[in-house]
Design an enzyme around this catalytic site. Structure first.
Site, mmCIF file in Angstrom:
data_model
loop_
_atom_site.group_PDB
_atom_site.id
_atom_site.type_symbol
_atom_site.label_atom_id
_atom_site.label_comp_id
_atom_site.label_asym_id
_atom_site.label_seq_id
_atom_site.Cartn_x
_atom_site.Cartn_y
_atom_site.Cartn_z
ATOM 1 N N THR A 111 37.074 50.561 41.522
ATOM 2 C CA THR A 111 36.971 49.529 42.547
ATOM 3 C C THR A 111 37.048 50.102 43.960
ATOM 4 O OG1 THR A 111 38.196 47.645 43.460
ATOM 5 C CG2 THR A 111 39.470 49.200 42.189
ATOM 6 N N ASP A 112 36.505 49.355 44.918
ATOM 7 C CA ASP A 112 36.621 49.751 46.333
ATOM 8 C C ASP A 112 38.063 49.610 46.833
ATOM 9 O OD1 ASP A 112 36.731 46.950 46.308
ATOM 10 O OD2 ASP A 112 35.300 46.680 47.943
ATOM 11 N N GLU A 113 38.890 48.832 46.089
ATOM 12 C CA GLU A 113 40.244 48.545 46.587
ATOM 13 C C GLU A 113 41.128 49.780 46.642
ATOM 14 O OE1 GLU A 113 42.142 45.031 45.222
ATOM 15 O OE2 GLU A 113 40.284 43.887 45.127
ATOM 16 N N LYS A 119 44.610 51.371 39.745
ATOM 17 C CA LYS A 119 43.222 51.857 39.620
ATOM 18 C C LYS A 119 43.087 53.224 40.312
ATOM 19 C CE LYS A 119 40.034 50.098 38.016
ATOM 20 N NZ LYS A 119 39.495 50.061 36.632
ATOM 21 N N TYR A 143 47.705 46.372 41.711
ATOM 22 C CA TYR A 143 46.422 46.539 41.012
ATOM 23 C C TYR A 143 45.680 47.767 41.529
ATOM 24 C CZ TYR A 143 41.399 46.057 40.253
ATOM 25 O OH TYR A 143 40.084 46.331 39.968
HETATM 26 P P1 NAD Z 1 38.151 41.251 33.306
HETATM 27 O O1 NAD Z 1 39.588 40.991 33.608
HETATM 28 O O2 NAD Z 1 37.195 40.128 33.304
HETATM 29 O O3 NAD Z 1 38.031 41.983 31.873
HETATM 30 C C1 NAD Z 1 38.900 42.993 31.454
HETATM 31 C C2 NAD Z 1 38.710 43.187 29.964
HETATM 32 O O4 NAD Z 1 39.554 44.277 29.543
HETATM 33 C C3 NAD Z 1 39.114 41.969 29.120
HETATM 34 O O5 NAD Z 1 38.137 41.693 28.156
HETATM 35 C C4 NAD Z 1 40.415 42.395 28.467
HETATM 36 O O6 NAD Z 1 40.648 41.780 27.206
HETATM 37 C C5 NAD Z 1 40.207 43.899 28.331
HETATM 38 N N1 NAD Z 1 41.479 44.641 28.243
HETATM 39 C C6 NAD Z 1 42.552 44.524 29.064
HETATM 40 N N2 NAD Z 1 43.544 45.319 28.637
HETATM 41 C C7 NAD Z 1 43.077 45.987 27.548
HETATM 42 C C8 NAD Z 1 43.638 46.967 26.671
HETATM 43 N N3 NAD Z 1 44.884 47.422 26.836
HETATM 44 N N4 NAD Z 1 42.880 47.430 25.657
HETATM 45 C C9 NAD Z 1 41.614 46.954 25.466
HETATM 46 N N5 NAD Z 1 41.044 46.025 26.257
HETATM 47 C C10 NAD Z 1 41.763 45.545 27.279
HETATM 48 O O7 NAD Z 1 37.725 42.394 34.321
HETATM 49 P P2 NAD Z 1 36.337 42.601 35.107
HETATM 50 O O8 NAD Z 1 36.365 41.811 36.343
HETATM 51 O O9 NAD Z 1 35.227 42.469 34.148
HETATM 52 O O10 NAD Z 1 36.513 44.148 35.531
HETATM 53 C C11 NAD Z 1 36.115 45.181 34.639
HETATM 54 C C12 NAD Z 1 36.388 46.529 35.288
HETATM 55 O O11 NAD Z 1 35.659 46.605 36.526
HETATM 56 C C13 NAD Z 1 37.850 46.759 35.657
HETATM 57 O O12 NAD Z 1 38.160 48.101 35.402
HETATM 58 C C14 NAD Z 1 37.911 46.471 37.149
HETATM 59 O O13 NAD Z 1 38.920 47.227 37.768
HETATM 60 C C15 NAD Z 1 36.537 46.938 37.588
HETATM 61 N N6 NAD Z 1 35.988 46.269 38.783
HETATM 62 C C16 NAD Z 1 35.941 44.893 38.856
HETATM 63 C C17 NAD Z 1 35.359 44.299 39.971
HETATM 64 C C18 NAD Z 1 35.264 42.787 40.091
HETATM 65 O O14 NAD Z 1 34.877 42.295 41.137
HETATM 66 N N7 NAD Z 1 35.589 42.023 39.059
HETATM 67 C C19 NAD Z 1 34.855 45.087 41.016
HETATM 68 C C20 NAD Z 1 34.945 46.483 40.921
HETATM 69 C C21 NAD Z 1 35.497 47.064 39.780
HETATM 70 O O1 DAU Z 2 36.907 44.559 45.508
HETATM 71 C C1 DAU Z 2 36.797 44.676 44.123
HETATM 72 C C2 DAU Z 2 37.867 43.839 43.469
HETATM 73 O O2 DAU Z 2 37.463 42.486 43.647
HETATM 74 C C3 DAU Z 2 38.086 44.143 42.000
HETATM 75 O O3 DAU Z 2 38.546 45.447 41.865
HETATM 76 C C4 DAU Z 2 39.090 43.170 41.389
HETATM 77 O O4 DAU Z 2 39.194 43.395 39.997
HETATM 78 C C5 DAU Z 2 38.587 41.750 41.626
HETATM 79 O O5 DAU Z 2 39.543 40.827 41.150
HETATM 80 C C6 DAU Z 2 38.337 41.512 43.118
HETATM 81 O O6 DAU Z 2 39.589 41.508 43.867
HETATM 82 P P1 DAU Z 2 39.839 40.451 45.073
HETATM 83 O O7 DAU Z 2 41.285 40.319 45.237
HETATM 84 O O8 DAU Z 2 39.023 40.808 46.256
HETATM 85 O O9 DAU Z 2 39.158 39.143 44.395
HETATM 86 P P2 DAU Z 2 39.655 37.627 44.308
HETATM 87 O O10 DAU Z 2 38.538 36.861 43.686
HETATM 88 O O11 DAU Z 2 41.010 37.480 43.738
HETATM 89 O O12 DAU Z 2 39.749 37.215 45.864
HETATM 90 C C7 DAU Z 2 38.628 37.342 46.731
HETATM 91 C C8 DAU Z 2 39.083 36.886 48.117
HETATM 92 O O13 DAU Z 2 39.323 35.467 48.091
HETATM 93 C C9 DAU Z 2 40.382 37.517 48.574
HETATM 94 O O14 DAU Z 2 40.332 37.767 49.982
HETATM 95 C C10 DAU Z 2 41.453 36.474 48.277
HETATM 96 C C11 DAU Z 2 40.681 35.160 48.445
HETATM 97 N N1 DAU Z 2 41.140 34.069 47.572
HETATM 98 C C12 DAU Z 2 41.218 34.304 46.239
HETATM 99 C C13 DAU Z 2 41.629 33.321 45.365
HETATM 100 C C14 DAU Z 2 41.750 33.584 43.883
HETATM 101 C C15 DAU Z 2 41.428 32.803 48.103
HETATM 102 O O15 DAU Z 2 41.324 32.575 49.334
HETATM 103 N N2 DAU Z 2 41.825 31.810 47.244
HETATM 104 C C16 DAU Z 2 41.963 32.014 45.893
HETATM 105 O O16 DAU Z 2 42.356 31.086 45.158
#
Ligand code: NAD
Ligand code: DAU
Length: 341
Positions: free
Chosen positions: A122-124, A152, A148
């Site tokens: 992630t960019d975070e 990562k 989180y």
């Molecule tokens: P998600 O929470 O939707 O899915 C995570 C999956 O991992 C789930 O299916 C869960 O059951 C599985 N999991 C969790 N713990 C586990 C374990 N111990 N063993 C096996 N499986 C397990 O997550 P996502 O949003 O699809 O993100 C996927 C990946 O991409 C993550 O590594 C996250 O850090 C990264 N990522 C997400 C975003 C985003 O915006 N969602 C952006 C950049 C990177």
């Molecule tokens: O940047 C990549 C990341 O993006 C991933 O690594 C994470 O897995 C993914 O969850 C996401 O993290 P964020 O914290 O940026 O996403 P989230 O959807 O939780 O929040 C996006 C923005 O919206 C953030 O500034 C917080 C705000 N927010 C979020 C929620 C859930 C609100 O204002 N209200 C809300 O209820």
């Protein structure tokens, strides 16, 4: 090619598996997922009957299981993680276990068989930008600020350490915020869309001026595909949508697309340690691998909203389930948010 995909029942992992099986009909995919609250096999109903697809329910922290699955695999694509920042503020333990220890277990299993390892990150990990700062890039120093992102960051460092120490053939991609079908409705865009479809208010954190860079999931899947097949071993690739938007801007766009007015916005207390701005330079991946985002935000958001409108069963089941209820109670009590009231 035989892939072991971890976390393939989650949002991005399930989109990735369907993308791969569709694009490479001769590939096979083993999906290792423990099915936490975020894992859902309904995300994979299209893949279920594909002879190249196999699901294994299990924990990435289970070394014996990892060893057995890695045996005849060409590459691991590692998505499995605890992914929600707000949950990591409530309890960091599962984040450390899965994101750090789980990644190390997979790295060991990969090392034993010298298996190619792609780590989805992630960019975070880079921290938070000021309004005039240059976007993050592959050389930005790490500065994670939530449990989180710290977990990562630790996993990224471990993956690189296995390259430098053991010569493990790794790549890493660090991506910005994804949105699209099958995203769990605790995240910003699906939470806002589904709340509005239910006639509820939407909880906007703080002043709503935090900035995120948004990418449609399918574009992220294409980026991982490019890095997996053409990325240089040992390298990191930053992935983003060239699409910086404030949260309030997105909230207003969603309201407009769903014919709601701003009275549906409920300003709530800010997230603890809320990162102000993320933005990503995609110079390296576009110049070296020819990858660019293809879906613009307006089109992607329309498609996403349509999907949630047409798949109410999918998210209603989740929103009425016990996992979200537990989170709801904990989150409201500790932060005095009125977000789900
Ligand atoms: P998600 O929470 O939707 O899915 C995570 C999956 O991992 C789930 O299916 C869960 O059951 C599985 N999991 C969790 N713990 C586990 C374990 N111990 N063993 C096996 N499986 C397990 O997550 P996502 O949003 O699809 O993100 C996927 C990946 O991409 C993550 O590594 C996250 O850090 C990264 N990522 C997400 C975003 C985003 O915006 N969602 C952006 C950049 C990177
Ligand atoms: O940047 C990549 C990341 O993006 C991933 O690594 C994470 O897995 C993914 O969850 C996401 O993290 P964020 O914290 O940026 O996403 P989230 O959807 O939780 O929040 C996006 C923005 O919206 C953030 O500034 C917080 C705000 N927010 C979020 C929620 C859930 C609100 O204002 N209200 C809300 O209820």
């Amino acid at each position: 090619m035989k892939l072991l995909v971890t976390g393939g029942a989650g949002f991005i992992g399930s989109n990735f598996i369907k993308y791969i099986l569709n694009k490479y009909p001769d590939y096979s995919v083993v999906n290792l997922d423990i099915l936490t609250y975020a894992g859902n096999l309904e995300n994979l109903k299209e893949a279920k009957n594909n002879p190249g697809y196999k699901f294994v329910k299990g924990d990435i922290c289970d070394r014996e299981l990892a060893d057995s699955l890695v045996k005849d695999i060409d590459a691991i694509v590692h998505f499995a993680a605890e992914s929600h920042v707000d949950r990591s503020i409530l309890d960091a333990s599962p984040f450390i276990k899965t994101n750090v220890l789980g990644t190390q277990v997979l790295l060991e299993a990969a090392r034993a068989k010298d298996v190619r390892f792609h780590h989805v990150s992630t960019d975070e990990v880079f921290g938070s930008l000021g309004p005039d700062d240059e976007p993050f890039n592959e050389n930005t120093p790490y500065g994670p600020r939530s449990p989180y992102s710290a977990s990562k960051a630790a996993s990224d460092h471990l993956v690189r350490a296995y390259f430098h120490t053991h010569n493990l053939p790794i790549t890493i991609s660090n991506c910005t915020n994804n949105y699209g079908p099958y995203q769990f409705p605790e995240k910003f865009i699906p939470l806002f869309v589904t709340n509005l479809l239910e006639g509820k208010k939407v909880p906007l954190y703080g002043d709503g001026l935090n900035v995120r860079d948004w990418l449609y999931t399918e574009d992220h899947c294409r980026a991982i595909d490019a890095v997996l097949h053409r990325g240089k071993i040992g390298e990191t690739y930053c992935v983003g949508g060239n699409c910086e938007k404030t949260n309030i801007e997105i909230a207003k766009t969603i309201l407009k697309l769903l014919d709601k007015d701003e009275s549906s916005i409920e300003p709530v207390k800010d997230r603890l340690g809320h990162d102000r701005r993320y933005a990503m330079s995609i110079k390296k991946i576009s110049e070296e691998l020819g990858w660019q985002p293809e879906v613009n935000f307006e089109e992607g958001l329309q498609k996403t909203i349509e999907w949630y409108k047409n798949n109410e069963n999918w998210w209603q089941k989740i929103k009425s389930g016990e996992y979200l209820d537990y989170y709801k109670v904990q989150y409201c009590e500790r932060n005095a948010h009125a977000r789900y009231a």
